[in-house]
Design an enzyme around this catalytic site. Sequence first.
Site, mmCIF file in Angstrom:
data_model
loop_
_atom_site.group_PDB
_atom_site.id
_atom_site.type_symbol
_atom_site.label_atom_id
_atom_site.label_comp_id
_atom_site.label_asym_id
_atom_site.label_seq_id
_atom_site.Cartn_x
_atom_site.Cartn_y
_atom_site.Cartn_z
ATOM 1 C CB CYS A 53 -0.929 0.011 1.214
ATOM 2 S SG CYS A 53 -2.041 -1.404 1.302
ATOM 3 C CB THR A 54 3.513 2.298 2.326
ATOM 4 O OG1 THR A 54 2.534 2.158 3.357
ATOM 5 C CG2 THR A 54 4.375 3.507 2.612
#
Length: 167
Positions: A53-54
């Site tokens: 996600c990051t």
Amino acid sequence: MAPIKRGDRFPTTDDVYYIPPEGGEPGAFELSKFVKTKKFVVVSVPGAFTPPCTEQHLPGYIKNLPRILSKGVDFVLVITQNDPFVLKGWKKELGAADAKKLIFVSDPNLKLTKKLGSTIDLSSIGLGTRSGRLALIVNRSGIVEYAAIENGGEVDVSTAQKIIAKL
């Protein structure tokens, strides 16, 4: 529940939370009122600060936010079950603290996520049930124009580049 698809009405619930851009305490995000007559992109992710996600998913949306907005989109809504304080810290860590058209909301009880038909069981790695990874384009009438739902933990069909191509 079956995953949301093109032609479905975007479900709303007011059981999602955020910290307003001006700061303060977490509060209910009145999704049903906020999305009315707006065109928006929804990005659902399994968790703040998780590597995919990051490092892979959200950076594309942050980098391309001006381009997405230039296509007539009013805002990008990021949904995950992490609490609003974590989401505020994550948005800051991603370098997007001042991006008012990029709204991070907490779905702590997965009510919205379940309505989207997008949960993923990550109990085997200690994370429990989470929001699945997806991206949606929702028109001003509240109808899903495009739905990109990932299989498992993949980051492919829901990337910013693929969504931009559909706008």
